[in-house]
Design a protein around this motif. Structure first.
Motif, PDB file in Angstrom:
ATOM      1  N   VAL A 218       0.851  -1.192   0.000  1.00 50.02           N
ATOM      2  CA  VAL A 218       0.000   0.000   0.000  1.00 50.02           C
ATOM      3  C   VAL A 218       0.885   1.238   0.000  1.00 50.02           C
ATOM      4  O   VAL A 218       1.877   1.316   0.720  1.00 50.02           O
ATOM      5  CB  VAL A 218      -0.920   0.028   1.244  1.00 50.02           C
ATOM      6  N   ASN A 219       0.526   2.201  -0.842  1.00 49.43           N
ATOM      7  CA  ASN A 219       1.204   3.489  -0.858  1.00 49.43           C
ATOM      8  C   ASN A 219       0.435   4.443   0.046  1.00 49.43           C
ATOM      9  O   ASN A 219      -0.783   4.574  -0.079  1.00 49.43           O
ATOM     10  CB  ASN A 219       1.239   4.074  -2.271  1.00 49.43           C
ATOM     11  N   LEU A 220       1.149   5.107   0.931  1.00 45.09           N
ATOM     12  CA  LEU A 220       0.544   6.041   1.871  1.00 45.09           C
ATOM     13  C   LEU A 220       1.100   7.431   1.590  1.00 45.09           C
ATOM     14  O   LEU A 220       2.316   7.627   1.556  1.00 45.09           O
ATOM     15  CB  LEU A 220       0.862   5.625   3.310  1.00 45.09           C
ATOM     16  N   VAL A 221       0.205   8.382   1.365  1.00 50.21           N
ATOM     17  CA  VAL A 221       0.597   9.767   1.140  1.00 50.21           C
ATOM     18  C   VAL A 221      -0.119  10.614   2.178  1.00 50.21           C
ATOM     19  O   VAL A 221      -1.342  10.561   2.299  1.00 50.21           O
ATOM     20  CB  VAL A 221       0.210  10.241  -0.281  1.00 50.21           C
ATOM     21  N   LEU A 222       0.642  11.358   2.947  1.00 44.02           N
ATOM     22  CA  LEU A 222       0.061  12.218   3.971  1.00 44.02           C
ATOM     23  C   LEU A 222       0.065  13.656   3.477  1.00 44.02           C
ATOM     24  O   LEU A 222       1.067  14.149   2.972  1.00 44.02           O
ATOM     25  CB  LEU A 222       0.852  12.121   5.271  1.00 44.02           C
ATOM     26  N   LEU A 223      -1.058  14.311   3.640  1.00 47.34           N
ATOM     27  CA  LEU A 223      -1.191  15.714   3.265  1.00 47.34           C
ATOM     28  C   LEU A 223      -1.870  16.426   4.418  1.00 47.34           C
ATOM     29  O   LEU A 223      -3.037  16.168   4.711  1.00 47.34           O
ATOM     30  CB  LEU A 223      -2.022  15.858   1.981  1.00 47.34           C
TER      31      LEU A 223
END
Length: 139
Positions: free
Chosen positions: A30-35
């Protein structure tokens, strides 16, 4: 979160956010991107689509833990069904959303009839998406 496809090394991130750090989690599946909200320009389209999770009257707090949450849900069905029925009797979000949806459908149908939208056998008139329990609308 982006589960991607097998062998897909490029996460699905919209072009304006491709500069954000991508972290691999769950054994790199899983790719996790935090914004963070402070990074979002309030005038941009993304900011207008965000739903605040705090200080939002439509986000209900989690219930207290109980021994049998399934039984609690089952016992809650009559109350929830009544609440849904009552909600349709007043001018609430359900009625406004339904009215807006039917208005959009009507406008699109009229545009096809008026020839403003080219139409053929392969044209998709309406695409309804949602989680499994909300797809009854598509039926």
């Amino acid at each position: 979160l982006d589960w991607g496809y097998a062998g897909d090394n490029r996460p699905s991130i919209s072009p304006p956010n491709r500069n954000l750090q991508v972290d691999k989690v769950m054994n790199d599946s899983v790719n996790l991107v935090l914004l963070h909200l402070s990074q979002v320009d309030s005038g941009k389209r993304l900011a207008k689509r965000l739903t605040p999770l705090e200080h939002n009257e439509f986000i209900k707090p989690l219930l207290d833990d109980c021994a049998d949450p399934v039984l609690l849900d089952i016992r809650d069905i009559p109350r929830v069904c009544q609440q849904i029925q009552d909600d349709w009797q007043t001018v609430g979000l359900n009625r406004m959303t339904a009215w807006n949806l039917t208005s959009c459908i009507r406008e699109r149908m009229q545009a096809i009839v008026d020839g403003k939208i080219k139409h053929n056998g392969g044209t998709i008139d309406i695409l309804v998406t949602g989680c499994e329990v909300s797809l009854w609308l598509a039926e």
